[in-house]
Motif scaffolding. Structure first.
Motif, PDB file in Angstrom:
ATOM      1  N   GLN A   5       0.862  -1.613  -0.151  1.00 38.38           N
ATOM      2  CA  GLN A   5      -0.171  -0.356  -0.047  1.00 38.38           C
ATOM      3  C   GLN A   5       0.641   1.204  -0.145  1.00 38.38           C
ATOM      4  N   ALA A   6       2.550   1.058   0.224  1.00 35.86           N
ATOM      5  CA  ALA A   6       2.612   2.850   0.624  1.00 35.86           C
ATOM      6  C   ALA A   6       4.333   1.806  -0.316  1.00 35.86           C
ATOM      7  N   VAL A   7       5.364   3.130  -0.304  1.00 38.58           N
ATOM      8  CA  VAL A   7       6.169   3.418  -0.349  1.00 38.58           C
ATOM      9  C   VAL A   7       7.213   4.357  -0.551  1.00 38.58           C
ATOM     10  N   PHE A   8       7.327   4.273   0.154  1.00 41.78           N
ATOM     11  CA  PHE A   8       9.477   4.608   0.796  1.00 41.78           C
ATOM     12  C   PHE A   8      10.111   4.989   0.324  1.00 41.78           C
ATOM     13  N   ARG A   9      10.904   6.017   0.753  1.00 39.29           N
ATOM     14  CA  ARG A   9      12.548   6.182   0.343  1.00 39.29           C
ATOM     15  C   ARG A   9      13.674   5.970   1.225  1.00 39.29           C
ATOM     16  N   TYR A  10      14.717   6.522   1.301  1.00 39.35           N
ATOM     17  CA  TYR A  10      15.597   6.614   1.764  1.00 39.35           C
ATOM     18  C   TYR A  10      16.995   7.426   1.629  1.00 39.35           C
ATOM     19  N   GLN A  11      17.187   8.280   2.011  1.00 39.10           N
ATOM     20  CA  GLN A  11      18.114   9.400   1.155  1.00 39.10           C
ATOM     21  C   GLN A  11      18.954   9.148   2.029  1.00 39.10           C
ATOM     22  N   ILE A  12      20.264   8.494   1.916  1.00 43.84           N
ATOM     23  CA  ILE A  12      21.975   8.225   2.588  1.00 43.84           C
ATOM     24  C   ILE A  12      23.358   9.758   2.219  1.00 43.84           C
ATOM     25  N   GLN A  13      22.765  10.905   3.488  1.00 43.88           N
ATOM     26  CA  GLN A  13      22.996  11.636   3.352  1.00 43.88           C
ATOM     27  C   GLN A  13      24.853  11.499   4.523  1.00 43.88           C
ATOM     28  N   ARG A  14      25.847  11.940   4.023  1.00 42.34           N
ATOM     29  CA  ARG A  14      26.934  12.265   4.261  1.00 42.34           C
ATOM     30  C   ARG A  14      26.966  10.927   5.812  1.00 42.34           C
ATOM     31  N   GLU A  15      27.528  10.054   5.276  1.00 44.68           N
ATOM     32  CA  GLU A  15      27.796   8.982   5.265  1.00 44.68           C
ATOM     33  C   GLU A  15      28.665   8.065   5.737  1.00 44.68           C
ATOM     34  N   ALA A  16      29.961   9.286   5.499  1.00 46.01           N
ATOM     35  CA  ALA A  16      31.226   8.905   5.877  1.00 46.01           C
ATOM     36  C   ALA A  16      31.418   9.638   7.196  1.00 46.01           C
ATOM     37  N   ARG A  17      30.725  10.464   7.656  1.00 42.97           N
ATOM     38  CA  ARG A  17      30.869  11.773   8.565  1.00 42.97           C
ATOM     39  C   ARG A  17      31.636  11.263  10.611  1.00 42.97           C
ATOM     40  N   ASP A  18      30.898   9.507  10.676  1.00 42.52           N
ATOM     41  CA  ASP A  18      31.849   9.139  12.149  1.00 42.52           C
ATOM     42  C   ASP A  18      32.718   7.868  11.357  1.00 42.52           C
ATOM     43  N   VAL A  19      32.690   7.455  10.532  1.00 43.83           N
ATOM     44  CA  VAL A  19      33.701   6.385   9.756  1.00 43.83           C
ATOM     45  C   VAL A  19      35.319   6.349  10.457  1.00 43.83           C
ATOM     46  N   TRP A  20      35.669   8.212  10.869  1.00 46.82           N
ATOM     47  CA  TRP A  20      36.809   7.866  11.012  1.00 46.82           C
ATOM     48  C   TRP A  20      37.416   7.862  12.270  1.00 46.82           C
ATOM     49  N   GLN A  21      35.991   7.612  13.575  1.00 44.77           N
ATOM     50  CA  GLN A  21      36.326   7.268  14.493  1.00 44.77           C
ATOM     51  C   GLN A  21      36.017   5.445  14.486  1.00 44.77           C
ATOM     52  N   MET A  22      35.901   4.857  13.872  1.00 42.31           N
ATOM     53  CA  MET A  22      35.823   3.618  13.607  1.00 42.31           C
ATOM     54  C   MET A  22      37.502   2.656  12.845  1.00 42.31           C
ATOM     55  N   TYR A  23      37.603   4.016  12.151  1.00 38.67           N
ATOM     56  CA  TYR A  23      38.514   3.647  11.234  1.00 38.67           C
ATOM     57  C   TYR A  23      40.191   3.509  12.707  1.00 38.67           C
ATOM     58  N   MET A  24      39.583   4.624  13.360  1.00 39.03           N
ATOM     59  CA  MET A  24      40.666   5.186  14.890  1.00 39.03           C
ATOM     60  C   MET A  24      40.705   4.358  15.641  1.00 39.03           C
ATOM     61  N   SER A  25      39.679   3.605  15.671  1.00 36.74           N
ATOM     62  CA  SER A  25      39.175   2.291  17.318  1.00 36.74           C
ATOM     63  C   SER A  25      40.712   1.021  16.597  1.00 36.74           C
ATOM     64  N   MET A  26      40.089   1.320  14.951  1.00 28.40           N
ATOM     65  CA  MET A  26      41.131  -0.606  14.827  1.00 28.40           C
ATOM     66  C   MET A  26      41.902   0.085  14.927  1.00 28.40           C
ATOM     67  N   ASN A  27      42.715   1.664  14.823  1.00 24.34           N
ATOM     68  CA  ASN A  27      43.941   1.644  14.305  1.00 24.34           C
ATOM     69  C   ASN A  27      44.319   1.787  12.874  1.00 24.34           C
ATOM     70  N   LYS A  28      43.321   1.997  11.789  1.00 25.12           N
ATOM     71  CA  LYS A  28      43.957   1.970  11.304  1.00 25.12           C
ATOM     72  C   LYS A  28      43.992   3.602  10.816  1.00 25.12           C
ATOM     73  N   PHE A  29      44.726   4.233  11.057  1.00 26.74           N
ATOM     74  CA  PHE A  29      44.645   5.638  11.429  1.00 26.74           C
ATOM     75  C   PHE A  29      44.903   6.317   9.482  1.00 26.74           C
ATOM     76  N   ASP A  30      45.186   5.602   9.039  1.00 26.67           N
ATOM     77  CA  ASP A  30      45.403   6.502   7.214  1.00 26.67           C
ATOM     78  C   ASP A  30      43.725   6.299   6.973  1.00 26.67           C
ATOM     79  N   LEU A  31      43.229   6.307   6.944  1.00 22.36           N
ATOM     80  CA  LEU A  31      42.507   5.020   6.640  1.00 22.36           C
ATOM     81  C   LEU A  31      41.570   6.545   7.558  1.00 22.36           C
ATOM     82  N   ALA A  32      41.138   6.112   8.314  1.00 23.97           N
ATOM     83  CA  ALA A  32      40.589   7.800   9.409  1.00 23.97           C
ATOM     84  C   ALA A  32      41.344   9.236   8.900  1.00 23.97           C
ATOM     85  N   LYS A  33      42.326   9.404   8.757  1.00 21.08           N
ATOM     86  CA  LYS A  33      42.496  10.713   8.569  1.00 21.08           C
ATOM     87  C   LYS A  33      42.229  11.032   7.085  1.00 21.08           C
ATOM     88  N   GLU A  34      41.539   9.766   6.346  1.00 30.33           N
ATOM     89  CA  GLU A  34      41.654  10.085   4.501  1.00 30.33           C
ATOM     90  C   GLU A  34      40.422  11.086   4.678  1.00 30.33           C
TER      91      GLU A  34
END
Length: 979
Positions: A385-414
């Motif tokens: 009965q219905a249609v929904f749509r998801y818009q994905i915005q700034r998906e990478a904004r908190d990724v640096w924290q995850m890479y940092m916690s994984m000690n992947k510092f080059d990717l975190a800085k990227e």
């Protein structure tokens, strides 16, 4: 339906957004950054419901390239171009049987739609057509998946594609929307089997198909069943892509295809891919199957497998594949979305954590499918009965924290380059990580880029006794400072200098030559850094003290050269008796001040080299300022030093044409003491007149007299025009020299005669040579025999003077005759002058009564006038006016004085006509005669000034040719009168 894309915020969505507001964090972080979040951050996954009420239940939905297709009810297909949402296109499939739409497939261009029916039929619909056409060759097969050709597919032709059926058979086919031939009007060009997939020895439905092209015409084909993932890798010869993929499957017939299998089976599986940019190959994949989600990266370089970094995310406890199976999966850059019957879960692919969960209300019904538009990037979810749509915005904004916690510092800085506060946190964490793992140099480089407290970091390295790491930290920190931070730069430069010196001393004591040379080169590069040149220059005294305290002489000399402190360098060489090196520095940098300072020392040891350097400098050096150096070493008495001194002085005098009196005087003294042969030559070349010479005559005379150089003294006397002294001294040396001196005063005959008499007396009395005395008479015409006779003794006979006496008498007679002739000529000239005067007294001119003044043009006889021989006649006053402007200032004043005297005599003559006493008559008559005489004399003097010549015909008129008509002083006044 016209407003199908009108968006609104669902109340459920608003509630979820408010629940995700980030807390405000205001304050100063440990790193020194101020982290302020005052604005509400939008959620990464923003759900929007489409304002659309379908007329029938939605069965299936497909979206690609902004083209949306949905199956409604039993026999309706709705197509919508999302760029024109208000122009939907509804198509009736025209099916009369009980078949239903099993699946919808839309190609990447959004042009080709395949409709798989439950009756094992398949329909084809092109974007530009309104009628679905049956694919006859496809009958009898229930289509489960389609692998589209992204390379060759276009709006009219799909190119070779792969089709998977429910029986595990993979077919290769091609569909063309263009009109076929007369005998072949079907859109399907061909439909042939290329492979069959099995599970546990039985055919298994092909759930998904994906075709990707790698490098060098290499193709990767991924096919999935319910619990298996197959990979087919092979090359297609260039130019044969149109022939299909049969060669890839044929080369795998002998070998089992590469596959991964999992034990759990939930009846179906689904694979999804993530593509970062349009028209590029996918970078990652996620496969939803019974055991969980298999996800990883796609590596097109590996020869046998496309999958790399594969991980399995196991389903959470609330997901039971027997009761609550996941329905669909969509992969984004850092998440995959799982669709359940009542909610959507977002799982981060970096750490496997559920970061988002969205529950759908029951009023919309159960969720059926989730699709991602690979071109637009939007995620679509629909129910009946219905249609929904998801818009994905700034998906990478908190990724640096995850890479940092994984000690992947080059990717975190990227992923936090545009967020300095986050970058600082990553760098600080990386620095701490390296420090704990004893990678001190790397830690120092990272710490230098952070805003952490400088003192804290420095103390960490000091406590760990890591001077190299501390030095690296200070160097990096120094390079990051601004030029305005002078205090910090000074501190770091001084500290680094101390660290370098400590290191060099330690290496030198250890005998490690190679590392010592490398460290010294690094230190010298630091000292010569152009970026910190100003700081080093301003604090050079401190640097010198540090170098001296460590006894590092070589580097101190190098630093002095860098700072252009050549005085210190030369002093160092002189102290170590390396005078050639000191002179080399002097000659290279040509600093006149340093030449003046160090020449006295250098001349004592290497005089020739120093003089060569002076000569090379030429006019850049002031010889007068080098005299102290010359005087210093010349007094040492060394022959080489004296000769070099004379050589430089001669260069100054003869090459540079120096006119300084001190230079010439000093050269004179050197010649007098050490090189007398050159003294006379120098004096002769210096000039014969006082205005030409540049040395002190009195000093030169005294110098020559002290050393007994008589000829040189005579020459100086001649220049000083002291001819008597010159002759007297010359007679002690040579008579000929005295004769040359006696002829010098050409204009003073009396002096010449006196000098020659001195010579004659010397010749007669001292040399007693009569012939030489007679030669003196012939050499000077001013001397007579009677002038020199008193010098001879009484016993000399007249025979010695016979010829001279006769010659003298003849000259007297000739002179008397010349005087007689001159007297006769003078008498005759006086006679002619008297005759001319008498003639002029009798000369007169006739003036007519009608004659007019040449100046005023009025009758001439009205007033006293002047008549000139040229015929011009002027009134007395008119002539005054004409002549006076042309007279000199002296004559004008003289004329005024004579006019005043004339007026005074005229007044006195009038007063004499009054009666006077008788006894005064004689006196009056006498006075009258004197006054008359004086008055006539005054008038005569006035006439001599005024009437000397005609004003129009004489020299006054000629001299006035170049004078302006208007006086320059009165020009402006005259000019203004004309305006």
């Amino acid at each position: 339906m016209a407003s199908i894309l009108d968006e609104y915020e669902d109340s459920q969505n608003i509630r979820q957004q408010h629940s995700r507001l980030s807390s405000t964090n205001i304050g100063i972080a440990h790193s020194g950054f101020v982290n302020v979040r005052l604005e509400e951050e939008k959620p990464i996954f923003n759900k929007q419901r489409i304002d659309f009420t379908p007329p029938e239940k939605i069965n299936h939905l497909a979206v690609c390239n902004s083209q949306l297709c949905m199956s409604l009810g039993k026999d309706t297909l709705l197509r919508i171009d999302l760029a024109k949402p208000d122009q939907p296109n509804q198509i009736e499939l025209g099916r009369k049987d009980d078949s239903k739409v099993h699946r919808l497939f839309l190609d990447p261009t959004g042009s080709h739609v395949l409709i798989s029916l439950s009756s094992c039929e398949c329909l084809y619909l092109n974007r530009n057509t309104q009628k679905a056409r049956s694919l006859s060759r496809w009958r009898g097969h229930l289509i489960e998946s389609v692998g589209w050709n992204k390379v060759l597919g276009n709006e009219t032709n799909t190119g070779p594609i792969l089709v998977g059926t429910s029986q595990g058979i993979i077919f290769e086919a091609e569909i063309s929307a263009s009109e076929g031939s007369l005998f072949n009007t079907n859109p399907d060009q061909y439909f042939r089997q290329v492979h069959c997939l099995e599970e546990d020895g039985k055919p298994a439905p092909v759930c998904c198909l994906e075709i990707e092209r790698g490098l060098e015409s290499k193709y990767f084909i991924i096919a999935t069943t319910r619990k298996r993932l197959f990979q087919f890798v092979g090359k297609v010869a260039e130019g044969t892509e149109q022939q299909g993929f049969s060669t890839i499957f044929n080369q795998n017939q002998d070998l089992l295809p590469s596959f991964q299998e999992f034990p759990a089976n939930m009846g179906y599986s689904e694979i999804t891919f993530y593509t970062s940019k349009l028209r590029t190959s996918p970078k990652a994949f996620a496969w939803m199957m019974g055991n969980g989600v298999l996800y990883g990266q796609l590596d097109y370089v590996r020869p046998d497998s496309l999958l790399s970094d594969v991980q399995v995310w196991e389903y959470t406890p609330d997901i039971d594949i027997s009761l609550n199976k996941p329905i669909s999966i969509v992969l984004t850059q850092f998440h995959f979305l799982l669709l359940l019957h009542d909610r959507v879960k977002a799982i981060c692919t970096l750490n496997g954590q559920v970061v988002y969960e969205d529950v759908f209300p029951d009023k919309f019904g159960s969720l059926k499918k989730m699709i991602k538009d690979p071109v637009g990037g939007l995620v679509w979810i629909y129910t009946e009965q219905a249609v929904f749509r998801y818009q994905i915005q700034r998906e990478a904004r908190d990724v640096w924290q995850m890479y940092m916690s994984m000690n992947k510092f080059d990717l975190a800085k990227e992923y936090c380059r545009d967020r300095p506060e986050c970058m600082d946190m990553v760098l600080a964490k990386e620095a701490e990580h390296c420090f704990q793992n004893k990678r001190y140099l790397e830690s120092a480089k990272c710490y230098a880029l952070t805003q952490n407290y400088f003192e804290e970091i420095a103390l960490k390295f000091i406590e760990a006794k890591q001077e190299e790491a501390l030095k690296e930290f200070l160097l990096k920190k120094l390079n990051n400072l601004k030029m305005s931070e002078r205090t910090q730069i000074t501190l770091l430069v001084t500290w680094l200098t101390e660290l370098y010196l400590n290191r060099l001393g330690q290496l030198e004591s250890d005998g490690n030559t190679i590392i010592f040379q490398e460290t010294r080169e690094e230190f010298r590069n630091f000292l010569s850094s152009s970026k910190h040149k100003e700081c080093l220059f301003n604090n050079r005294s401190t640097i010198y003290d540090l170098l001296a305290s460590h006894g590092n002489v070589d580097d101190m000399v190098y630093f002095s050269v860098v700072m252009q402190d050549y005085e210190r360098v030369i002093s160092h060489y002189c102290q170590h008796d390396d005078f050639s090196a000191a002179l080399g520095v002097l000659s290279k940098h040509c600093d006149e001040r340093l030449f003046y300072k160090f020449s006295p020392v250098l001349m004592q040891h290497i005089p020739k080299n120093v003089v060569d350097a002076w000569i090379q400098m030429g006019k850049k050096l002031d010889p007068k300022k080098l005299i102290p150096a010359l005087m210093n070493y010349s007094q040492m008495g060394s022959t080489q030093q004296i000769s070099e001194t004379i050589r430089y002085m001669e260069f100054c005098v003869y090459e540079l044409n120096v006119t300084e009196e001190a230079i010439h005087n000093y050269l004179l003294s050197l010649y007098a003491k050490y090189k007398p042969a050159s003294l006379l030559l120098y004096l002769e070349q210096a000039g014969t007149h006082a205005s030409e010479i540049h040395y002190d005559l009195k000093y030169a005379l005294r110098l020559c007299a002290e050393h007994g150089y008589l000829k040189e003294c005579v020459l100086v006397y001649r220049i000083m025009e002291l001819y008597e002294e010159a002759v007297d001294l010359a007679l002690k040396v040579d008579v000929d020299l005295a004769k040359s001196c006696a002829d010098l005063p050409e204009e003073d005959e009396e002096l010449r005669k006196k000098l020659w008499l001195k010579i004659a007396r010397h010749v007669v009395q001292e040399e007693k040579d009569v012939k030489k005395a007679m030669n003196c008479l012939s050499s000077c015409n001013l001397l007579k025999i009677e002038d020199i006779l008193p010098f001879f003794p009484d016993f000399v006979t007249i025979d010695h003077f016979k010829e001279a006496i006769c010659s003298s008498l003849e000259e007297y007679n000739q002179h008397i005759d010349e005087l007689k002739q001159e007297m006769e000529e003078a008498t005759e000239s006086a006679k002619r002058i008297r005759e001319d005067i008498q003639e002029m007294r009798n000369k007169y001119g006739v003036v007519d009564s009608q004659e007019k003044c040449a100046a005023c043009d009025f009758p001439l006889l009205n007033r006293p006038f002047y008549l000139f021989l040229c015929g011009h006649m002027f009134h007395n006053d008119c002539l005054f006016q004409e002549v006076t402007p042309h007279l000199s200032a002296y004559k004008q004043s003289r004329l005024e004085e004579l006019q005043k005297k004339l007026a005074a005599t005229t007044q006195s003559s009038k007063s004499r006509h009054r009666p006077v006493p008788k006894d005064e008559g004689d006196t009056s008559s006498l006075g009258k005669g004197n006054a008359g005489t004086s008055r006539e004399q005054i008038k005569s003097d006035i006439d001599d000034i005024i009437a000397t010549e005609c004003v129009y015909c004489g020299e006054l008129m000629i001299k006035s040719i170049d004078k302006p008509f208007i006086d320059p002083q009165k020009f402006e006044e005259e000019k203004s009168s004309w305006l």
